[in-house]
Design a protein around this motif. Structure first.
Motif, mmCIF file in Angstrom:
data_model
loop_
_atom_site.group_PDB
_atom_site.id
_atom_site.type_symbol
_atom_site.label_atom_id
_atom_site.label_comp_id
_atom_site.label_asym_id
_atom_site.label_seq_id
_atom_site.Cartn_x
_atom_site.Cartn_y
_atom_site.Cartn_z
ATOM 1 N N LEU A 169 43.585 -23.304 25.515
ATOM 2 C CA LEU A 169 43.922 -22.572 24.301
ATOM 3 C C LEU A 169 43.897 -21.075 24.568
ATOM 4 C CD1 LEU A 169 42.005 -24.542 21.510
ATOM 5 C CD2 LEU A 169 44.345 -24.851 22.331
ATOM 6 N N GLN A 170 44.813 -20.371 23.933
ATOM 7 C CA GLN A 170 44.899 -18.918 24.077
ATOM 8 C C GLN A 170 45.174 -18.307 22.706
ATOM 9 O OE1 GLN A 170 48.002 -18.733 27.056
ATOM 10 N NE2 GLN A 170 49.598 -19.271 25.607
ATOM 11 N N GLY A 171 44.692 -17.094 22.509
ATOM 12 C CA GLY A 171 44.878 -16.420 21.226
ATOM 13 C C GLY A 171 43.624 -16.375 20.378
ATOM 14 N N LEU A 172 42.573 -17.120 20.776
ATOM 15 C CA LEU A 172 41.301 -17.054 20.061
ATOM 16 C C LEU A 172 40.479 -15.869 20.567
ATOM 17 C CD1 LEU A 172 40.327 -20.831 20.066
ATOM 18 C CD2 LEU A 172 40.836 -19.468 18.022
ATOM 19 N N ARG A 173 39.586 -15.363 19.718
ATOM 20 C CA ARG A 173 38.738 -14.252 20.113
ATOM 21 C C ARG A 173 37.722 -14.654 21.180
ATOM 22 N NH1 ARG A 173 35.388 -13.016 16.398
ATOM 23 N NH2 ARG A 173 34.882 -10.946 17.188
ATOM 24 N N LYS A 174 37.319 -15.894 21.180
ATOM 25 C CA LYS A 174 36.393 -16.410 22.181
ATOM 26 C C LYS A 174 36.886 -17.787 22.595
ATOM 27 C CE LYS A 174 32.391 -13.803 20.515
ATOM 28 N NZ LYS A 174 30.943 -13.827 20.190
ATOM 29 N N PRO A 175 36.595 -18.195 23.827
ATOM 30 C CA PRO A 175 37.254 -19.400 24.351
ATOM 31 C C PRO A 175 36.691 -20.720 23.822
ATOM 32 C CG PRO A 175 35.850 -18.436 26.027
ATOM 33 C CD PRO A 175 35.836 -17.487 24.871
ATOM 34 N N VAL A 176 37.578 -21.502 23.265
ATOM 35 C CA VAL A 176 37.308 -22.894 22.889
ATOM 36 C C VAL A 176 38.465 -23.709 23.434
ATOM 37 C CG1 VAL A 176 37.164 -24.539 20.988
ATOM 38 C CG2 VAL A 176 36.002 -22.324 20.805
ATOM 39 N N ASN A 177 38.176 -24.780 24.156
ATOM 40 C CA ASN A 177 39.247 -25.578 24.740
ATOM 41 C C ASN A 177 39.101 -27.050 24.400
ATOM 42 O OD1 ASN A 177 41.100 -23.806 26.152
ATOM 43 N ND2 ASN A 177 39.345 -23.256 27.428
ATOM 44 N N ASP A 178 40.259 -27.667 24.251
ATOM 45 C CA ASP A 178 40.354 -29.064 23.832
ATOM 46 C C ASP A 178 40.643 -29.947 25.038
ATOM 47 O OD1 ASP A 178 40.644 -31.283 22.082
ATOM 48 O OD2 ASP A 178 42.819 -31.015 22.080
ATOM 49 N N LEU A 179 40.073 -31.138 25.033
ATOM 50 C CA LEU A 179 40.331 -32.129 26.073
ATOM 51 C C LEU A 179 41.223 -33.235 25.529
ATOM 52 C CD1 LEU A 179 36.647 -32.583 27.273
ATOM 53 C CD2 LEU A 179 38.452 -31.487 28.609
ATOM 54 N N SER A 180 41.973 -33.840 26.410
ATOM 55 C CA SER A 180 42.635 -35.085 26.054
ATOM 56 C C SER A 180 41.581 -36.173 25.917
ATOM 57 C CB SER A 180 43.645 -35.471 27.133
ATOM 58 O OG SER A 180 43.996 -36.837 27.024
ATOM 59 N N ARG A 181 41.770 -37.083 24.968
ATOM 60 C CA ARG A 181 40.791 -38.159 24.833
ATOM 61 C C ARG A 181 40.824 -39.124 26.024
ATOM 62 N NH1 ARG A 181 41.461 -39.459 18.489
ATOM 63 N NH2 ARG A 181 43.270 -38.103 18.782
ATOM 64 N N GLY A 182 41.834 -39.002 26.856
ATOM 65 C CA GLY A 182 41.871 -39.778 28.090
ATOM 66 C C GLY A 182 41.433 -38.968 29.298
ATOM 67 N N ALA A 183 40.792 -37.828 29.063
ATOM 68 C CA ALA A 183 40.412 -36.925 30.156
ATOM 69 C C ALA A 183 39.505 -37.619 31.158
ATOM 70 C CB ALA A 183 39.722 -35.685 29.590
ATOM 71 N N LEU A 184 39.781 -37.386 32.429
ATOM 72 C CA LEU A 184 38.921 -37.876 33.497
ATOM 73 C C LEU A 184 37.781 -36.878 33.729
ATOM 74 C CD1 LEU A 184 41.698 -38.979 36.005
ATOM 75 C CD2 LEU A 184 40.504 -40.400 34.332
ATOM 76 N N VAL A 185 36.794 -37.299 34.487
ATOM 77 C CA VAL A 185 35.651 -36.414 34.762
ATOM 78 C C VAL A 185 36.126 -35.114 35.403
ATOM 79 C CG1 VAL A 185 33.548 -36.149 36.135
ATOM 80 C CG2 VAL A 185 33.993 -38.300 34.936
ATOM 81 N N GLU A 186 37.044 -35.202 36.383
ATOM 82 C CA GLU A 186 37.514 -33.980 37.040
ATOM 83 C C GLU A 186 38.291 -33.086 36.079
ATOM 84 O OE1 GLU A 186 39.984 -37.436 38.901
ATOM 85 O OE2 GLU A 186 37.963 -37.124 38.104
ATOM 86 N N ASP A 187 38.975 -33.685 35.081
ATOM 87 C CA ASP A 187 39.659 -32.877 34.070
ATOM 88 C C ASP A 187 38.656 -32.059 33.261
ATOM 89 O OD1 ASP A 187 42.093 -34.036 34.814
ATOM 90 O OD2 ASP A 187 41.855 -35.674 33.374
ATOM 91 N N ILE A 188 37.537 -32.686 32.927
ATOM 92 C CA ILE A 188 36.511 -31.990 32.145
ATOM 93 C C ILE A 188 35.909 -30.863 32.971
ATOM 94 C CG2 ILE A 188 34.318 -32.261 30.916
ATOM 95 C CD1 ILE A 188 35.119 -35.200 30.425
ATOM 96 N N VAL A 189 35.635 -31.135 34.247
ATOM 97 C CA VAL A 189 35.079 -30.097 35.123
ATOM 98 C C VAL A 189 36.031 -28.906 35.192
ATOM 99 C CG1 VAL A 189 34.477 -29.547 37.515
ATOM 100 C CG2 VAL A 189 33.694 -31.694 36.485
ATOM 101 N N ASN A 190 37.323 -29.159 35.401
ATOM 102 C CA ASN A 190 38.297 -28.075 35.497
ATOM 103 C C ASN A 190 38.399 -27.286 34.202
ATOM 104 O OD1 ASN A 190 39.010 -28.615 38.161
ATOM 105 N ND2 ASN A 190 40.652 -30.007 37.591
ATOM 106 N N THR A 191 38.390 -27.998 33.066
ATOM 107 C CA THR A 191 38.521 -27.312 31.781
ATOM 108 C C THR A 191 37.298 -26.452 31.484
ATOM 109 O OG1 THR A 191 39.917 -29.111 30.950
ATOM 110 C CG2 THR A 191 38.967 -27.632 29.320
ATOM 111 N N VAL A 192 36.124 -26.935 31.834
ATOM 112 C CA VAL A 192 34.919 -26.126 31.650
ATOM 113 C C VAL A 192 34.983 -24.887 32.540
ATOM 114 C CG1 VAL A 192 32.415 -26.049 31.943
ATOM 115 C CG2 VAL A 192 33.477 -28.042 30.896
#
Length: 713
Positions: A671-694
């Motif tokens: 996500l972009q455009g927020l004053r502070k970072p909040v990001n959404d995951l796909s409900r099918g996200a794999l563990v490595e997807d979560i690590v990358n998003t964090v």
């Protein structure tokens, strides 16, 4: 010629596999074709080809596409016969030929030295030194310090350094591994003072020495009656041998212990599994002896009490079984990815990876592979450690990702949820969540229950003020803020956390609605949008917006393009923006094309520093040959890195088509455009997807722009 690193020891028990894994990680951050070579390997049986668990781990983890057979030189048996018949020169020559075959196909090669275990090689240190010299490889010696006094470790490291230097080796650094944690600083100071090259000291890590249940099953030849893959991957931190009556036996249970008991003691089996289910304490599993196991009713109850927990049995009695078990140590294998993460975290925490990388002198590749991009994310997040809140604290994938993030020292974390439930779930998965230790030099985790947190009242008052125009009161807000998404968002708003990642089990709306209400848009953005980083085989493209805005108008589309260009630059992708349409240049007309044309003009007007082209078709944007025909002379056509889709329907379908058909790794949505970072995951996200998003969220929070300005209404 490839740059090679030769990792070797001087004796058994040095735990150098963790160092080998760490060096491979450093190499793959720099170049995309890294090889691994084991000159000598043990054969499974006389006359059979050899294989090695570390080679196979590295081959799978780092996607080395060379055939497995080419990664080995000779078996120890073959080497001994060749040396006896023709001398060491012929042996070295044969190994050099095999090594060169790998080197010719790679930009860097990691060489794994002999293992000092039943090798029949005289003066094994000198033999490794000679191979390193013949291969043109720099040497990285690893010495084991387990059970040794600090003075002994210091002396061994200095003697080994002198030995390799006298033998003509280029020595990168010296590593003392598996030293007593309390002796680390003393050894480090002495080696820094007395050696002319860097020295790194890595303390003993019990989690690496602990075997997994699967390794014990293999060693004992046990038959598995119950248990899943996750249960078999649990670490065994100790043993409890059953013989006492149940009350006494329960008092003896310890966290992570393997229960070893005769198979006719159904009371101990059910009692230990019931204790595990209650988290008091969680055990690794149960091993039944004497070739017996309880009847079907007991086994059915056991399966319901602790699903996934391993129960296995062996024909031997408890004492012979104990003799086998107590001499086993954990191994890094392709079947134990969790141990690999622990090893990497330990290496990165105690080795100056920047200094070591510079000494290796591997030129960075111009190509950017998915693995290189992911490595860069983790390294940047680690370099400026931030604090990220994960609202879904009891979700298995989130917990597994949290363990990786903590072990790799990527960021500090807060997990939201009932504290006992989170710890019980983690324990049942064999995940170790360390207790918070303020001032520690490694990443920390805290577990917070929104319903009982002292912050609940403060957050309720803040939320009531922010939403007063919607009729919100403190009394109502006290309930609202117990929702983990709202609580996490308020933590970010108040600076208690730097960013939030959610969505593994919550909808996109549940994740981003609180951000819209509380954090709001950045002063320089009129809209919140998203991008995906599409990691192709040789480059990274940025796609926007594929997740948030269904049908943006021209002004919003221009804003998305400007935001996406900034996000691309923030993550090392030089922005060249293509405003996509079904028409290129002036060849088409209609409302859809006109919207894209107007958006392109707005981008040029608002940000003349951004290279942008539009309307343009996808093929003209990314293919130089098509671009030469349709838009010759364009600085973007054929070279676009940021692709802006005209609507969500087009963007979402295209990213998924490219992901599935081209085998691209899709990282996001970011996500972009927020004053502070909040990001959404796909409900099918794999563990490595979560690590990358964090990691992405942590990097976003490092940018001061996320902390400046007033929110828009």
């Amino acid at each position: 010629m490839a740059r090679s690193v030769y990792v070797t020891g001087i004796d058994r028990g040095d735990g150098r596999q963790a160092v080998e894994l760490g060096v491979m990680e450093l190499l793959t951050r720099q170049v995309d074709r890294v090889g691994v070579f084991r000159p000598l390997v043990h054969a499974a049986a006389p006359g059979e080809p050899g294989s090695d668990h570390v080679v196979e781990l590295l081959r799978g983890r780092y996607r080395i596409d060379l055939p497995s057979s080419e990664l080995y030189g000779l078996t120890y048996e073959e080497a001994a016969a060749l040396q006896a018949a023709q001398g060491q020169d012929e042996l070295v020559s044969a190994l050099l030929d095999r090594f060169r075959a790998v080197e010719r196909r790679c930009q860097a090669v990691l060489v794994l030295g002999t293992d000092f275990a039943d090798t029949n090689i005289p003066d094994e240190l000198a033999f490794n030194a000679r191979l390193a010299n013949e291969f043109g490889a720099a040497v990285l010696p690893v010495l084991g310090g387990q059970g040794k006094e600090p003075e002994a470790v210091i002396a061994e490291v200095r003697n080994a350094h002198r030995a390799f230097t006298d033998l003509g080796c280029e020595t990168l650094a010296m590593i003392a591994n598996r030293v007593a944690p309390g002796a680390k600083q003393r050894i480090q100071r002495a080696l820094t003072e007395k050696l002319p090259i860097p020295a790194y000291v890595i303390p003993e890590e019990p989690a690496l020495a602990a075997p997994t249940v699967a390794q014990l099953v293999e060693a004992t030849g046990a038959e598995v009656l119950l248990g899943d893959a996750a249960g078999l991957a649990r670490d065994v931190r100790g043993f409890v041998f059953g013989g006492a009556m149940l009350p006494t036996f329960l008092d003896a249970l310890t966290e992570g212990a393997l229960v070893v008991t005769p198979g006719d003691r159904a009371d101990l089996v059910i009692g230990s599994l019931a204790a595990h289910a209650a988290g008091a304490p969680p055990i690794a599993g149960v091993l039944l002896t004497l070739g017996q196991h309880p009847g079907p009713n007991v086994m059915a109850l056991a399966a319901r009490l602790a699903p996934g927990t391993p129960v296995a049995f062996v024909p031997e009695g408890s004492w012979p079984t104990a003799a086998t078990l107590t001499h086993l140590e954990g191994k890094l294998t392709a079947a134990s990815p969790r141990k690999a993460e622990i090893a990497l975290g330990l290496f990165e925490l105690h080795v100056d990876t920047v200094e070591l990388t510079n000494r290796i002198e591997v030129g960075r590749s111009e190509r950017v592979t998915p693995m290189m991009f992911e490595h860069e994310l983790l390294e940047r997040a680690r370099a400026g450690r931030r604090h990220v809140v994960l609202p879904e604290g009891t979700e298995e994938r989130v917990l597994r990702a949290a363990e990786i993030l903590l072990r790799r020292n990527i960021c500090d974390l807060t997990l939201l949820g009932d504290v006992d439930a989170v710890r019980r779930k983690a324990a049942s998965l064999g995940i170790d969540l360390p207790q918070e230790a303020p001032g520690a030099d490694r990443a920390q985790v805290r577990i917070v229950d929104p319903t009982t947190s002292p912050l609940r009242r403060q957050f309720a008052e803040l939320y009531a003020r922010l939403r007063a125009h919607k009729g919100m009161t403190v009394e109502l807000a006290l309930d609202v803020v117990t929702d983990v998404s709202y609580f996490g968002t308020l933590m970010v708003q108040e600076g208690i956390a730097d960013g939030m990642v959610s969505g593994a089990v919550h909808s996109t709306a549940a994740t981003i609605r609180p951000a819209f209400e509380v954090i709001k848009t950045s002063p320089d953005a009129s809209i919140v949008s998203s991008v995906f980083f599409m990691c192709l085989a040789d480059r990274v493209l940025v796609y926007g917006d594929c997740a948030v805005n269904p049908d943006p108008d021209a002004q919003q589309l221009a804003d998305i393009a400007i935001q996406s260009a900034a996000t691309a630059a923030q993550f090392g992708v030089e922005p060249r923006v293509a405003m996509l349409s079904y028409s290129t240049g002036t060849s088409g007309s209609g409302a859809d094309v006109d919207k894209v044309r107007k958006a392109t003009e707005l981008v040029r007007e608002l940000r003349p520093d951004i290279l942008v082209e539009g309307p343009i078709q996808y093929d003209a944007a990314v293919d130089a040959h098509v671009a030469a025909t349709k838009l010759p002379g364009s600085p973007v056509a054929g070279r676009a890195t940021v692709l802006i889709f005209p609507d969500l329907n087009t963007g979402n379908n295209t990213y998924k088509a490219v992901q599935r058909s081209a085998g691209a790794v899709a990282v996001g949505p970011v996500l972009q455009g927020l004053r502070k970072p909040v990001n959404d995951l796909s409900r099918g996200a794999l563990v490595e997807d979560i690590v990358n998003t964090v990691a992405i969220t942590a990097i976003q929070s490092q940018d001061d722009r996320n902390h400046e300005g007033e929110p828009k209404a």
